[in-house]
Scaffold this motif. Sequence first.
Motif, PDB file in Angstrom:
ATOM      1  N   LYS A   1      60.716  52.974  29.802  1.00 13.36           N
ATOM      2  CA  LYS A   1      59.271  52.720  29.828  1.00 13.36           C
ATOM      3  C   LYS A   1      58.938  51.526  30.725  1.00 13.36           C
ATOM      4  O   LYS A   1      59.561  50.468  30.628  1.00 13.36           O
ATOM      5  CB  LYS A   1      58.773  52.448  28.410  1.00 13.36           C
ATOM      6  CG  LYS A   1      57.277  52.308  28.291  1.00 13.36           C
ATOM      7  CD  LYS A   1      56.887  52.117  26.834  1.00 13.36           C
ATOM      8  CE  LYS A   1      55.411  51.866  26.674  1.00 13.36           C
ATOM      9  NZ  LYS A   1      55.062  51.596  25.270  1.00 13.36           N
ATOM     10  N   TYR A   2      57.932  51.737  31.589  1.00 14.43           N
ATOM     11  CA  TYR A   2      57.469  50.710  32.507  1.00 14.43           C
ATOM     12  C   TYR A   2      55.972  50.499  32.297  1.00 14.43           C
ATOM     13  O   TYR A   2      55.234  51.449  32.079  1.00 14.43           O
ATOM     14  CB  TYR A   2      57.712  51.121  33.965  1.00 14.43           C
ATOM     15  CG  TYR A   2      59.171  51.238  34.310  1.00 14.43           C
ATOM     16  CD1 TYR A   2      59.813  50.234  35.008  1.00 14.43           C
ATOM     17  CD2 TYR A   2      59.920  52.355  33.938  1.00 14.43           C
ATOM     18  CE1 TYR A   2      61.157  50.329  35.326  1.00 14.43           C
ATOM     19  CE2 TYR A   2      61.260  52.455  34.249  1.00 14.43           C
ATOM     20  CZ  TYR A   2      61.882  51.446  34.945  1.00 14.43           C
ATOM     21  OH  TYR A   2      63.201  51.545  35.245  1.00 14.43           O
ATOM     22  N   VAL A   3      55.541  49.244  32.392  1.00 18.49           N
ATOM     23  CA  VAL A   3      54.130  48.906  32.281  1.00 18.49           C
ATOM     24  C   VAL A   3      53.709  48.258  33.589  1.00 18.49           C
ATOM     25  O   VAL A   3      54.398  47.374  34.102  1.00 18.49           O
ATOM     26  CB  VAL A   3      53.886  47.935  31.094  1.00 18.49           C
ATOM     27  CG1 VAL A   3      52.439  47.488  31.051  1.00 18.49           C
ATOM     28  CG2 VAL A   3      54.296  48.582  29.777  1.00 18.49           C
ATOM     29  N   ILE A   4      52.573  48.705  34.118  1.00 15.66           N
ATOM     30  CA  ILE A   4      52.031  48.115  35.334  1.00 15.66           C
ATOM     31  C   ILE A   4      50.875  47.220  34.926  1.00 15.66           C
ATOM     32  O   ILE A   4      49.918  47.676  34.300  1.00 15.66           O
ATOM     33  CB  ILE A   4      51.583  49.205  36.329  1.00 15.66           C
ATOM     34  CG1 ILE A   4      52.783  50.083  36.696  1.00 15.66           C
ATOM     35  CG2 ILE A   4      50.946  48.581  37.561  1.00 15.66           C
ATOM     36  CD1 ILE A   4      52.438  51.294  37.523  1.00 15.66           C
ATOM     37  N   ALA A   5      50.981  45.950  35.249  1.00 13.84           N
ATOM     38  CA  ALA A   5      49.979  44.970  34.833  1.00 13.84           C
ATOM     39  C   ALA A   5      48.618  45.304  35.437  1.00 13.84           C
ATOM     40  O   ALA A   5      48.519  45.687  36.599  1.00 13.84           O
ATOM     41  CB  ALA A   5      50.416  43.569  35.261  1.00 13.84           C
ATOM     42  N   ALA A   6      47.580  45.117  34.626  1.00 14.16           N
ATOM     43  CA  ALA A   6      46.216  45.375  35.078  1.00 14.16           C
ATOM     44  C   ALA A   6      45.547  44.114  35.608  1.00 14.16           C
ATOM     45  O   ALA A   6      44.635  44.193  36.430  1.00 14.16           O
ATOM     46  CB  ALA A   6      45.391  45.962  33.940  1.00 14.16           C
ATOM     47  N   ASN A   7      45.994  42.946  35.163  1.00 12.44           N
ATOM     48  CA  ASN A   7      45.348  41.692  35.538  1.00 12.44           C
ATOM     49  C   ASN A   7      46.271  40.716  36.249  1.00 12.44           C
ATOM     50  O   ASN A   7      45.863  39.616  36.585  1.00 12.44           O
ATOM     51  CB  ASN A   7      44.748  41.019  34.300  1.00 12.44           C
ATOM     52  CG  ASN A   7      43.668  41.877  33.689  1.00 12.44           C
ATOM     53  OD1 ASN A   7      42.745  42.299  34.371  1.00 12.44           O
ATOM     54  ND2 ASN A   7      43.799  42.186  32.408  1.00 12.44           N
ATOM     55  N   ASN A   8      47.511  41.088  36.451  1.00 12.60           N
ATOM     56  CA  ASN A   8      48.476  40.287  37.198  1.00 12.60           C
ATOM     57  C   ASN A   8      48.897  41.131  38.389  1.00 12.60           C
ATOM     58  O   ASN A   8      49.737  42.017  38.273  1.00 12.60           O
ATOM     59  CB  ASN A   8      49.662  39.904  36.307  1.00 12.60           C
ATOM     60  CG  ASN A   8      49.232  38.959  35.215  1.00 12.60           C
ATOM     61  OD1 ASN A   8      48.971  37.795  35.453  1.00 12.60           O
ATOM     62  ND2 ASN A   8      49.117  39.484  33.998  1.00 12.60           N
ATOM     63  N   LEU A   9      48.268  40.848  39.528  1.00 14.38           N
ATOM     64  CA  LEU A   9      48.329  41.730  40.682  1.00 14.38           C
ATOM     65  C   LEU A   9      48.978  41.051  41.882  1.00 14.38           C
ATOM     66  O   LEU A   9      48.943  39.828  42.021  1.00 14.38           O
ATOM     67  CB  LEU A   9      46.904  42.157  41.073  1.00 14.38           C
ATOM     68  CG  LEU A   9      46.039  42.730  39.959  1.00 14.38           C
ATOM     69  CD1 LEU A   9      44.629  42.998  40.475  1.00 14.38           C
ATOM     70  CD2 LEU A   9      46.644  43.981  39.361  1.00 14.38           C
ATOM     71  N   TRP A  10      49.546  41.874  42.762  1.00 14.96           N
ATOM     72  CA  TRP A  10      50.054  41.367  44.033  1.00 14.96           C
ATOM     73  C   TRP A  10      48.865  41.044  44.918  1.00 14.96           C
ATOM     74  O   TRP A  10      47.888  41.803  44.985  1.00 14.96           O
ATOM     75  CB  TRP A  10      50.952  42.400  44.704  1.00 14.96           C
ATOM     76  CG  TRP A  10      52.239  42.621  43.986  1.00 14.96           C
ATOM     77  CD1 TRP A  10      52.635  43.748  43.329  1.00 14.96           C
ATOM     78  CD2 TRP A  10      53.314  41.678  43.849  1.00 14.96           C
ATOM     79  NE1 TRP A  10      53.895  43.557  42.791  1.00 14.96           N
ATOM     80  CE2 TRP A  10      54.333  42.297  43.091  1.00 14.96           C
ATOM     81  CE3 TRP A  10      53.509  40.375  44.290  1.00 14.96           C
ATOM     82  CZ2 TRP A  10      55.520  41.661  42.771  1.00 14.96           C
ATOM     83  CZ3 TRP A  10      54.701  39.737  43.963  1.00 14.96           C
ATOM     84  CH2 TRP A  10      55.694  40.381  43.217  1.00 14.96           C
ATOM     85  N   ALA A  11      48.914  39.934  45.622  1.00 12.96           N
ATOM     86  CA  ALA A  11      47.815  39.502  46.493  1.00 12.96           C
ATOM     87  C   ALA A  11      47.676  40.408  47.712  1.00 12.96           C
ATOM     88  O   ALA A  11      46.590  40.566  48.257  1.00 12.96           O
ATOM     89  CB  ALA A  11      48.027  38.051  46.924  1.00 12.96           C
ATOM     90  N   SER A  12      48.770  40.989  48.145  1.00  7.88           N
ATOM     91  CA  SER A  12      48.773  41.960  49.241  1.00  7.88           C
ATOM     92  C   SER A  12      49.801  43.020  48.875  1.00  7.88           C
ATOM     93  O   SER A  12      50.621  42.813  47.975  1.00  7.88           O
ATOM     94  CB  SER A  12      49.097  41.276  50.573  1.00  7.88           C
ATOM     95  OG  SER A  12      50.367  40.681  50.535  1.00  7.88           O
ATOM     96  N   PRO A  13      49.784  44.168  49.542  1.00  5.49           N
ATOM     97  CA  PRO A  13      50.715  45.239  49.172  1.00  5.49           C
ATOM     98  C   PRO A  13      52.169  44.747  49.130  1.00  5.49           C
ATOM     99  O   PRO A  13      52.609  44.009  50.014  1.00  5.49           O
ATOM    100  CB  PRO A  13      50.500  46.289  50.263  1.00  5.49           C
ATOM    101  CG  PRO A  13      49.085  46.068  50.700  1.00  5.49           C
ATOM    102  CD  PRO A  13      48.889  44.578  50.632  1.00  5.49           C
ATOM    103  N   LEU A  14      52.883  45.166  48.094  1.00  7.13           N
ATOM    104  CA  LEU A  14      54.249  44.689  47.879  1.00  7.13           C
ATOM    105  C   LEU A  14      55.161  45.019  49.058  1.00  7.13           C
ATOM    106  O   LEU A  14      55.959  44.175  49.472  1.00  7.13           O
ATOM    107  CB  LEU A  14      54.827  45.257  46.579  1.00  7.13           C
ATOM    108  CG  LEU A  14      56.237  44.813  46.230  1.00  7.13           C
ATOM    109  CD1 LEU A  14      56.318  43.293  46.093  1.00  7.13           C
ATOM    110  CD2 LEU A  14      56.714  45.501  44.954  1.00  7.13           C
TER     111      LEU A  14
END
Length: 189
Positions: free
Chosen positions: A72-85
């Motif tokens: 199981k993986y969770v993708i953060a909704a409010n902790n984001l990369w500033a530019s594409p990874l």
Amino acid sequence: MKKGLMLFAALALSACSNTIDTTYYQLPSGAASMQVSSSGQATAQPTLWVQQVTVPDYLAGNGLVYQTSDVKYVIAANNLWASPLDQQLQQTLITNLSKALPGRLVSGSPLGAQHDTLNVTVTGFQGRYDGHAVISGEWTLEHQGKLTKRAFNLILPQTEDGYDALVRTLAVGWQQTAQQIANSVVTLN
């Protein structure tokens, strides 16, 4: 009328108190230097083109990824990369390789007719439920018509909790991956 106004004011205040801050993260990297001759032109040196760094769809979104179990993986909704990874990974890889290979010109675009070409596929770049960061994938280097392909799989402990510490640990792992690639480039020459 007064009750309606008070109810509206209470709802407005409660809406403000539920505001969730969004935080943006960028992988840290130092500035790369390029050798320049006294005429201002870049000195003749072997070049390495970092053609692309690709990531799977689950890492390509804006949110940092956290693995909560073995499946199981969770993708953060409010902790984001500033530019594409993928762009951050490519740029920091160029910077780290430039530092590790001072006799080479490392670039994100092809320079001249003769250059080595590096492609990297990242399959893991996330935090994990046991307090570790995972950096995995493979890279392919084309050097004088010969292909070299190697896998990488790093699992590094986080020294602190939180997304700041996770991003720093991922950056350390990515820098170690760059050093492994640099070591291979040196042995090919």
